[in-house]
Each structure stands twice: as structure tokens, then as C-alpha cells.
Design a protein around this motif. Structure first.
Motif, PDB file in Angstrom:
ATOM      1  N   HIS A   1       6.118  -3.160   3.898  1.00 35.53           N
ATOM      2  CA  HIS A   1       4.772  -3.714   3.787  1.00 35.53           C
ATOM      3  C   HIS A   1       4.482  -4.214   2.384  1.00 35.53           C
ATOM      4  O   HIS A   1       5.227  -3.919   1.438  1.00 35.53           O
ATOM      5  CB  HIS A   1       3.714  -2.682   4.205  1.00 35.53           C
ATOM      6  CG  HIS A   1       3.539  -1.567   3.228  1.00 35.53           C
ATOM      7  ND1 HIS A   1       4.224  -0.372   3.299  1.00 35.53           N
ATOM      8  CD2 HIS A   1       2.745  -1.462   2.121  1.00 35.53           C
ATOM      9  CE1 HIS A   1       3.860   0.409   2.293  1.00 35.53           C
ATOM     10  NE2 HIS A   1       2.963  -0.231   1.562  1.00 35.53           N
TER      11      HIS A   1
ATOM     12  N   THR B   1       3.882  -8.660  -2.610  1.00 34.23           N
ATOM     13  CA  THR B   1       4.597  -7.444  -2.984  1.00 34.23           C
ATOM     14  C   THR B   1       5.366  -6.963  -1.760  1.00 34.23           C
ATOM     15  O   THR B   1       5.047  -7.321  -0.615  1.00 34.23           O
ATOM     16  CB  THR B   1       3.636  -6.354  -3.476  1.00 34.23           C
ATOM     17  OG1 THR B   1       2.722  -6.021  -2.419  1.00 34.23           O
ATOM     18  CG2 THR B   1       2.851  -6.812  -4.696  1.00 34.23           C
TER      19      THR B   1
ATOM     20  N   GLU C   1       7.509  -3.423  -0.205  1.00 34.66           N
ATOM     21  CA  GLU C   1       7.922  -2.018  -0.334  1.00 34.66           C
ATOM     22  C   GLU C   1       8.577  -1.587   0.960  1.00 34.66           C
ATOM     23  O   GLU C   1       8.044  -1.816   2.049  1.00 34.66           O
ATOM     24  CB  GLU C   1       6.683  -1.147  -0.620  1.00 34.66           C
ATOM     25  CG  GLU C   1       6.993   0.341  -0.721  1.00 34.66           C
ATOM     26  CD  GLU C   1       5.788   1.187  -1.146  1.00 34.66           C
ATOM     27  OE1 GLU C   1       4.752   0.618  -1.560  1.00 34.66           O
ATOM     28  OE2 GLU C   1       5.879   2.422  -1.059  1.00 34.66           O
TER      29      GLU C   1
ATOM     30  N   HIS D   1       8.540   2.455  -4.550  1.00 38.22           N
ATOM     31  CA  HIS D   1       9.394   1.441  -5.177  1.00 38.22           C
ATOM     32  C   HIS D   1       8.943   0.084  -4.653  1.00 38.22           C
ATOM     33  O   HIS D   1       9.123  -0.222  -3.486  1.00 38.22           O
ATOM     34  CB  HIS D   1      10.867   1.698  -4.863  1.00 38.22           C
ATOM     35  CG  HIS D   1      11.342   3.011  -5.403  1.00 38.22           C
ATOM     36  ND1 HIS D   1      12.021   3.130  -6.589  1.00 38.22           N
ATOM     37  CD2 HIS D   1      11.167   4.275  -4.946  1.00 38.22           C
ATOM     38  CE1 HIS D   1      12.273   4.398  -6.831  1.00 38.22           C
ATOM     39  NE2 HIS D   1      11.768   5.121  -5.836  1.00 38.22           N
ATOM     40  N   VAL D   2       8.360  -0.686  -5.532  1.00 38.24           N
ATOM     41  CA  VAL D   2       7.687  -1.910  -5.120  1.00 38.24           C
ATOM     42  C   VAL D   2       8.341  -3.089  -5.833  1.00 38.24           C
ATOM     43  O   VAL D   2       8.761  -2.951  -6.979  1.00 38.24           O
ATOM     44  CB  VAL D   2       6.186  -1.852  -5.517  1.00 38.24           C
ATOM     45  CG1 VAL D   2       5.423  -3.045  -4.968  1.00 38.24           C
ATOM     46  CG2 VAL D   2       5.555  -0.540  -5.075  1.00 38.24           C
ATOM     47  N   CYS D   3       8.450  -4.216  -5.168  1.00 38.51           N
ATOM     48  CA  CYS D   3       8.870  -5.408  -5.909  1.00 38.51           C
ATOM     49  C   CYS D   3       7.948  -6.572  -5.613  1.00 38.51           C
ATOM     50  O   CYS D   3       7.097  -6.504  -4.720  1.00 38.51           O
ATOM     51  CB  CYS D   3      10.341  -5.736  -5.684  1.00 38.51           C
ATOM     52  SG  CYS D   3      10.842  -5.839  -3.990  1.00 38.51           S
TER      53      CYS D   3
END
Lengths: 157, 157
Positions: free
Chosen positions: B77, B92, B94, B101-103
Motif C-alpha cells: 500500500h 509511496t 510499502e 520500510h517505505v519507498c
């Protein structure tokens, strides 16, 4: 004296900022996420910050407008990926003067002997974007904001 | 043969993916942002992807669930920072199996001689997070997804 550190290693995408505050973590979290407090420390000393919105919950969004003494306005906005009070929030950040350049900012608060250790990790889409942020005088503004936050926290205890 | 490139330079925070698709840009944008199309190409070939939500507009959010043949479910999500059809979206990302831990993923579509050039730049909070993504077999999954997208685009023209 503040213990602010700003880590900018060559050729990387990130800026890591740490600093401690003389207040419990839940108070620092509140000052960093609620509109009435944000308006009182965010931005340069000589400017006035208007919190257009600060809905710091997963799926929320934020927008701040900094009004300079000469009347110029600078807008900043983003969306909130995650917010776990009083530990951590993750949001995107864009300066409206450079549209399309977005970064991801992760703020973590830890309690250490009655003080709060603040860590912010910001990653930029490109190394060049990060250089632009560093050269914009970010550290100068950050230092001023954080001193204003010290003063605010002293009144919230 | 596809022209997929995946650029992962040592010690950096980013992964850059490029690929071209044999379809106009507005069709590719639609396939990448609308729920009914996303469900038909996103994820591994043997899995089924359920689009919980895909509200690809600034301030929107998305969540996909990939159901594996053995019944396992993997959720993903994020929130949408920006979406400018048919050029670009920034969200974003995850993986719910590794919470926290998100990118930040920036997808850009450009039209080139009737084809569409796709570029995705993903920046991770840490270099270690990026290594984790690479080692998770990301390129294998990506290759499958993009082949499924080729097939879908051929039916949308």
C-alpha cells in the motif's frame, strides 16, 4: 548549545538529521504534528508560517505556507504515508517553488533519559535534488526552526 | 524481446527501471492507474491481484493484495503524492510483510515514435532496504508483470 547533526555524504540520496530536545517524546510529537504548534516553530525566525492543513495520519496530507517579511510566500506540501504517535511519521515533501521534486521524510522520536532524540531521514529522487536542498541553505533554516521548537517545548511541559 | 533495464548501482538508495511499451501513453497511463486494469497485470503470473483501492490522484491512496496459489496473501500500500495524467505519478510504496520500510516511487511516461517509454525511479529509506528489495527477486516479478502488461495493452488499443 544544540547537538544538531546534519549528515550529507557525497554522492548519496539522503540527508540524516539528529538532535535532542529537552522534553518528553509525546510532547515533541505533538509539537511536530499538530497545526497550532507547528505554526509556532516551523520556518525561519523572521517569517510567519500558516498551516493550511496538517492531517498527520496515514492517508492524510499537509501544506504549510511560509510568509516572508517582504510579502513573498513559499508553499510546501505532502501526503502522510504513516503516523504512529508518539514514535514516528513518514510523509512526502515538496517545495512548491520547485514543482515535481519530491522527497520522502521519515521522522523518528526516541526517549533517552527524559530527553527526546529526534532523527529525520530524507531521501530525494536524485542526488542532484539533494544537492539543491543542501545549497538552498537548509541547515540555516533548520537551526532556526529547532531553536524556536526548543522555546515552544519549554512552554508545553 | 523486451528492452527492460534495471539499474542498481552499488551503495545507492535508488533503483531505476526503464522499458518501452507498444501503446500510446494515455493507454499505458490508464493501465497503470485504474483498478480494473491494474488487477490484470500487476504481480506474478501465477498469483491473483486484488485491487483493494487505487485512487491515483494527489492525496489519494492505493492498496493491492497479491494472492499466491498456496493461499498466502501479500499486501502492498501507499499514498499518492502526485498524479498528472498521462505523464507522471508519484506514490509511496510499502510491502506489508516488512512494515515500516517505505519507498518513494516516481513513474514517468514519455511518447517516443508511437511507443511509450516508461521510467520508474524508486528511492528507499536506506541502502539496506534497497538491497532487500533487489534480493527479494524483484526483477523476476517485474519482468512477469510487464509481460502481462504488454498483453493487456494489446487488447486496449
Amino acid at each position: 548549545m544544540s547537538d544538531l547533526t546534519v549528515i550529507v555524504e557525497p554522492g548519496r540520496h539522503d540527508i540524516v538529521v539528529t538532535r535532542s530536545f529537552d522534553a518528553p517524546r509525546d510532547v515533541v510529537y505533538k509539537a511536530m504534528t499538530e497545526p497550532e504548534y507547528l505554526a509556532r516553530w516551523w520556518g525561519l525566525k523572521e517569517s510567519e508560517t500558516v498551516i493550511d492543513r496538517a492531517d498527520v495520519r496515514p492517508g492524510g496530507s499537509w501544506r504549510f505556507v511560509e510568509r516572508m517579511p517582504d510579502g513573498q510566500e513559499h508553499g510546501f506540501h505532502g501526503v502522510v504515508h504513516d503516523a504512529v504517535a508518539p514514535e514516528r511519521f513518514v510523509w512526502t515533501f515538496e517545495y512548491e517553488g520547485m514543482p515535481g521534486h519530491v522527497c520522502l521524510e521519515t521522522t523518528t522520536l526516541e526517549e533517552r533519559d527524559g530527553r527526546t532524540l529526534y532523527t529525520s531521514v530524507t531521501v530525494f529522487q536524485t542526488v542532484e535534488d539533494r544537492e539543491g536542498m543542501v545549497q538552498s541553505g537548509m541547515e540555516y533554516g533548520l537551526r532556526q526552526s529547532m531553536e524556536a521548537l526548543d522555546e515552544l517545548l519549554a512552554t508545553m511541559a
